[in-house]
Enzyme design. Structure first.
Site, PDB file in Angstrom:
ATOM      1  N   CYS A   4      18.888  -4.022  21.363  1.00 23.26           N
ATOM      2  CA  CYS A   4      20.334  -4.132  21.196  1.00 23.26           C
ATOM      3  C   CYS A   4      20.906  -5.191  22.126  1.00 23.26           C
ATOM      4  CB  CYS A   4      20.958  -2.765  21.517  1.00 23.26           C
ATOM      5  SG  CYS A   4      22.741  -2.735  21.324  1.00 23.26           S
TER       6      CYS A   4
ATOM      7  N   CYS B 230      23.254   3.048  21.014  1.00 23.44           N
ATOM      8  CA  CYS B 230      24.722   2.935  20.861  1.00 23.44           C
ATOM      9  C   CYS B 230      25.134   2.860  19.392  1.00 23.44           C
ATOM     10  CB  CYS B 230      25.232   1.698  21.605  1.00 23.44           C
ATOM     11  SG  CYS B 230      24.815   0.140  20.783  1.00 23.44           S
TER      12      CYS B 230
ATOM     13  N   ASN C 133      11.074   5.119  -1.607  1.00 26.36           N
ATOM     14  CA  ASN C 133      10.544   3.851  -1.127  1.00 26.36           C
ATOM     15  C   ASN C 133      11.558   3.110  -0.259  1.00 26.36           C
ATOM     16  OD1 ASN C 133       8.312   4.544  -2.566  1.00 26.36           O
ATOM     17  ND2 ASN C 133       8.782   3.228  -4.319  1.00 26.36           N
ATOM     18  N   ILE C 134      11.051   2.346   0.666  1.00 21.58           N
ATOM     19  CA  ILE C 134      11.901   1.614   1.619  1.00 21.58           C
ATOM     20  C   ILE C 134      11.805   0.114   1.366  1.00 21.58           C
ATOM     21  CG2 ILE C 134      11.759   3.392   3.402  1.00 21.58           C
ATOM     22  CD1 ILE C 134       9.451   1.885   4.681  1.00 21.58           C
ATOM     23  N   ASP C 135      11.170  -0.250   0.238  1.00 21.02           N
ATOM     24  CA  ASP C 135      10.872  -1.674  -0.013  1.00 21.02           C
ATOM     25  C   ASP C 135      11.988  -2.426  -0.751  1.00 21.02           C
ATOM     26  OD1 ASP C 135       8.435  -0.463  -2.432  1.00 21.02           O
ATOM     27  OD2 ASP C 135      10.586  -0.830  -2.720  1.00 21.02           O
TER      28      ASP C 135
ATOM     29  N   GLU D  88      -2.744  11.008 -10.049  1.00 16.75           N
ATOM     30  CA  GLU D  88      -3.303  12.374  -9.935  1.00 16.75           C
ATOM     31  C   GLU D  88      -2.193  13.385 -10.204  1.00 16.75           C
ATOM     32  OE1 GLU D  88      -4.392  12.524  -5.789  1.00 16.75           O
ATOM     33  OE2 GLU D  88      -2.366  11.950  -5.169  1.00 16.75           O
TER      34      GLU D  88
ATOM     35  N   GLY E 267       4.661   7.902  -9.400  1.00 17.96           N
ATOM     36  CA  GLY E 267       4.013   7.328  -8.223  1.00 17.96           C
ATOM     37  C   GLY E 267       4.336   8.018  -6.910  1.00 17.96           C
ATOM     38  N   THR E 268       4.282   9.357  -6.895  1.00 17.31           N
ATOM     39  CA  THR E 268       4.524  10.061  -5.641  1.00 17.31           C
ATOM     40  C   THR E 268       3.607  11.271  -5.527  1.00 17.31           C
ATOM     41  OG1 THR E 268       6.122  11.328  -4.318  1.00 17.31           O
ATOM     42  CG2 THR E 268       6.437  11.352  -6.710  1.00 17.31           C
ATOM     43  N   SER E 269       3.219  11.582  -4.277  1.00 17.34           N
ATOM     44  CA  SER E 269       2.347  12.751  -4.042  1.00 17.34           C
ATOM     45  C   SER E 269       3.174  14.030  -3.960  1.00 17.34           C
ATOM     46  CB  SER E 269       1.572  12.543  -2.736  1.00 17.34           C
ATOM     47  OG  SER E 269       2.508  12.481  -1.655  1.00 17.34           O
TER      48      SER E 269
ATOM     49  N   HIS F  94      14.948   7.927   1.584  1.00 19.00           N
ATOM     50  CA  HIS F  94      14.355   7.742   2.917  1.00 19.00           C
ATOM     51  C   HIS F  94      14.857   6.462   3.548  1.00 19.00           C
ATOM     52  CE1 HIS F  94      10.843  10.604   1.701  1.00 19.00           C
ATOM     53  NE2 HIS F  94      11.991  11.221   1.867  1.00 19.00           N
TER      54      HIS F  94
ATOM     55  N   PRO G 275       0.834  -1.213   0.000  1.00 21.86           N
ATOM     56  CA  PRO G 275       0.000   0.000   0.000  1.00 21.86           C
ATOM     57  C   PRO G 275       0.863   1.256   0.000  1.00 21.86           C
ATOM     58  CG  PRO G 275      -0.160  -1.151   2.124  1.00 21.86           C
ATOM     59  CD  PRO G 275       0.668  -2.014   1.228  1.00 21.86           C
ATOM     60  N   ASP G 276       0.337   2.332  -0.609  1.00 20.17           N
ATOM     61  CA  ASP G 276       1.088   3.588  -0.505  1.00 20.17           C
ATOM     62  C   ASP G 276       0.670   4.258   0.796  1.00 20.17           C
ATOM     63  OD1 ASP G 276      -0.940   5.536  -2.899  1.00 20.17           O
ATOM     64  OD2 ASP G 276      -1.325   4.862  -0.846  1.00 20.17           O
ATOM     65  N   PHE G 277       0.994   5.508   0.972  1.00 23.44           N
ATOM     66  CA  PHE G 277       0.741   6.148   2.278  1.00 23.44           C
ATOM     67  C   PHE G 277      -0.545   6.955   2.298  1.00 23.44           C
ATOM     68  CE2 PHE G 277       4.639   4.990   4.252  1.00 23.44           C
ATOM     69  CZ  PHE G 277       5.538   4.834   3.213  1.00 23.44           C
ATOM     70  N   ARG G 278      -0.751   7.736   1.181  1.00 17.88           N
ATOM     71  CA  ARG G 278      -1.791   8.767   1.293  1.00 17.88           C
ATOM     72  C   ARG G 278      -3.030   8.522   0.419  1.00 17.88           C
ATOM     73  NH1 ARG G 278       3.145  10.803   1.968  1.00 17.88           N
ATOM     74  NH2 ARG G 278       3.507  11.965   3.889  1.00 17.88           N
TER      75      ARG G 278
ATOM     76  N   CYS H  64      23.594  -2.508  26.929  1.00 19.81           N
ATOM     77  CA  CYS H  64      22.863  -1.463  26.187  1.00 19.81           C
ATOM     78  C   CYS H  64      21.367  -1.744  26.247  1.00 19.81           C
ATOM     79  CB  CYS H  64      23.349  -1.371  24.735  1.00 19.81           C
ATOM     80  SG  CYS H  64      22.486  -0.057  23.837  1.00 19.81           S
TER      81      CYS H  64
HETATM   82  N1  APR Z   1      -0.099   4.364 -10.464  1.00 22.40           N
HETATM   83  C1  APR Z   1       0.147   5.700 -10.439  1.00 22.40           C
HETATM   84  N2  APR Z   1       0.083   6.437  -9.308  1.00 22.40           N
HETATM   85  C2  APR Z   1      -0.227   5.789  -8.166  1.00 22.40           C
HETATM   86  C3  APR Z   1      -0.501   4.402  -8.116  1.00 22.40           C
HETATM   87  C4  APR Z   1      -0.416   3.685  -9.329  1.00 22.40           C
HETATM   88  N3  APR Z   1      -0.645   2.368  -9.392  1.00 22.40           N
HETATM   89  N4  APR Z   1      -0.802   4.078  -6.814  1.00 22.40           N
HETATM   90  C5  APR Z   1      -0.713   5.214  -6.101  1.00 22.40           C
HETATM   91  N5  APR Z   1      -0.379   6.252  -6.903  1.00 22.40           N
HETATM   92  C6  APR Z   1      -0.129   7.650  -6.548  1.00 22.40           C
HETATM   93  C7  APR Z   1      -1.102   8.222  -5.545  1.00 22.40           C
HETATM   94  O1  APR Z   1      -2.211   8.799  -6.223  1.00 22.40           O
HETATM   95  C8  APR Z   1      -0.234   9.291  -4.872  1.00 22.40           C
HETATM   96  O2  APR Z   1      -0.258  10.509  -5.615  1.00 22.40           O
HETATM   97  O3  APR Z   1       1.138   7.666  -5.919  1.00 22.40           O
HETATM   98  C9  APR Z   1       1.169   8.701  -4.944  1.00 22.40           C
HETATM   99  C10 APR Z   1       1.621   8.087  -3.617  1.00 22.40           C
HETATM  100  O4  APR Z   1       1.767   9.139  -2.695  1.00 22.40           O
HETATM  101  P1  APR Z   1       2.095   8.792  -1.176  1.00 22.40           P
HETATM  102  O5  APR Z   1       1.182   7.715  -0.704  1.00 22.40           O
HETATM  103  O6  APR Z   1       2.132  10.117  -0.436  1.00 22.40           O
HETATM  104  O7  APR Z   1       3.553   8.165  -1.220  1.00 22.40           O
HETATM  105  P2  APR Z   1       4.918   8.951  -1.359  1.00 22.40           P
HETATM  106  O8  APR Z   1       4.775  10.131  -2.256  1.00 22.40           O
HETATM  107  O9  APR Z   1       5.943   7.945  -1.714  1.00 22.40           O
HETATM  108  O10 APR Z   1       5.167   9.450   0.175  1.00 22.40           O
HETATM  109  C11 APR Z   1       6.365  10.153   0.408  1.00 22.40           C
HETATM  110  O11 APR Z   1       5.909  10.169   2.788  1.00 22.40           O
HETATM  111  O12 APR Z   1       5.187   8.921   4.544  1.00 22.40           O
HETATM  112  C12 APR Z   1       6.291   9.464   3.972  1.00 22.40           C
HETATM  113  O13 APR Z   1       8.489   8.740   4.052  1.00 22.40           O
HETATM  114  C13 APR Z   1       7.230   8.372   3.570  1.00 22.40           C
HETATM  115  O14 APR Z   1       8.480   8.094   1.525  1.00 22.40           O
HETATM  116  C14 APR Z   1       7.204   8.417   2.056  1.00 22.40           C
HETATM  117  C15 APR Z   1       6.875   9.863   1.789  1.00 22.40           C
END
Ligand code: APR
Length: 280
Positions: A170, A149, A119-121, A238, A211-213, A138, A45-48, A175
């Site tokens: 630890c 420590c 991403n941390i995956d 979006e 794929g990032t907000s 990240h 799952p993504d975050f937001r 420690c």
């Molecule tokens: N295809 C295209 N876009 C997608 C898909 C998909 N299959 N699935 C999700 N998205 C979009 C979402 O609409 C959103 O705009 O990817 C974006 C994911 O945004 P976040 O959930 O905010 O993830 P991210 O941008 O990686 O978050 C940044 O926030 O919580 C911290 O450290 C954490 O690295 C993370 C950082």
């Protein structure tokens, strides 16, 4: 283009112009910036995202607010919520996506200047992208240490604790501090490599954002480092982060794997992309 000009949404013209630019040989320093959206197709799952995002589903962990799960102060008081999440996210059970493999193709064709991922995956490594091309801004689950420590904690033991949903401590003499993966929590510094390699984003001749907000800084600021005339392509469900506001922005709104497949078609790389992804 000012803010209220309708963004150029996906049309084969725009993607085909990006493909022509790459095939012309003028795009040799491609910088890619990725977030959780490129791993949702892998089942992470993504975050937001509303409903499906992690932050919408942590309510059961009685956190003061969702982001507390990645807050160092909260972690020191109560590390359990993080370790519940770690069990779900821990690498090893997921498969890289077509989007990850597309970035590997860029590297294999000598076109990837740098990948910055939030991403941390560790799916970038599993996709076969060369390590020196990856900046995990990240951090990741790849290593872990005591927060008191700083002694490194054994990876195999860590996997054991995480799989049992237990909190590792630890084992250094006297420690007993909390062990935390080398993931950047809110309030922590990003890795030195991020700042050392930021200039790679300035040198880009093509920027792909996937794929990032673009809500978390300083990572989100990377998209504004390339020169004005450098084309920026957003593959995202979006429109985010002011993308679409520059004349040479291209918005490929929708599923990133589908957008990447369309670009691969325009490049004539589709068969190679699918082949490499199947073979992973
Ligand atoms: N295809 C295209 N876009 C997608 C898909 C998909 N299959 N699935 C999700 N998205 C979009 C979402 O609409 C959103 O705009 O990817 C974006 C994911 O945004 P976040 O959930 O905010 O993830 P991210 O941008 O990686 O978050 C940044 O926030 O919580 C911290 O450290 C954490 O690295 C993370 C950082």
């Amino acid at each position: 283009i000012d803010e209220d000009t309708p963004p150029k949404t996906l049309s084969s013209r725009t993607l085909s112009s990006v493909a022509k630019y790459i095939l012309s040989g003028r795009a040799r320093r491609i910088v890619v910036m990725t977030g959780a959206g490129i791993s949702t197709a892998a089942g992470i799952p993504d975050f937001r995202s509303p409903d499906t995002g992690l932050y919408a589903n942590l309510a059961s962990l009685d956190l003061p607010e969702p982001e507390a799960v990645f807050d160092l102060g909260f972690f020191k008081l109560n590390p359990r919520p993080f370790y519940v999440l770690a069990k779900e996210l821990y690498p090893g059970n997921y498969h890289p996506t077509v989007s990850h493999v597309f970035v590997r193709l860029l590297a294999e064709k000598g076109l990837l200047h740098q990948l910055f991922t939030q991403n941390i995956d560790c799916l970038e490594r599993e996709a076969g992208i060369p390590g020196e091309k990856i900046i995990e801004a990240h951090g990741s689950f790849a290593s872990q240490r005591c927060i008191e420590c700083k002694a490194e904690f054994d990876a195999a033991k860590m996997r054991e604790f995480v799989s049992r949903g237990e909190v590792p401590r630890c084992e250094e003499e006297g420690c007993g501090g909390l062990v935390k993966p080398d993931i950047v929590f809110f309030g922590e510094q990003l890795p030195k490599a991020f700042f050392d390699r930021k200039d790679m984003a300035e040198e880009a001749d093509l920027v792909l954002v996937m794929g990032t907000s673009l809500q978390v800084h300083p990572f989100a600021g990377l998209v504004n480092l390339a020169e004005e005339r450098v084309p920026r392509v957003l593959f995202n469900l979006e429109r985010v982060g002011g993308m679409g506001s520059q004349a040479d922005d291209v918005l490929v709104l929708g599923d990133c794997d589908e957008g990447v497949r369309k670009l691969a078609d325009e490049l004539g790389w589709r068969e190679e992309l699918e082949e490499k992804w199947r073979k992973l």
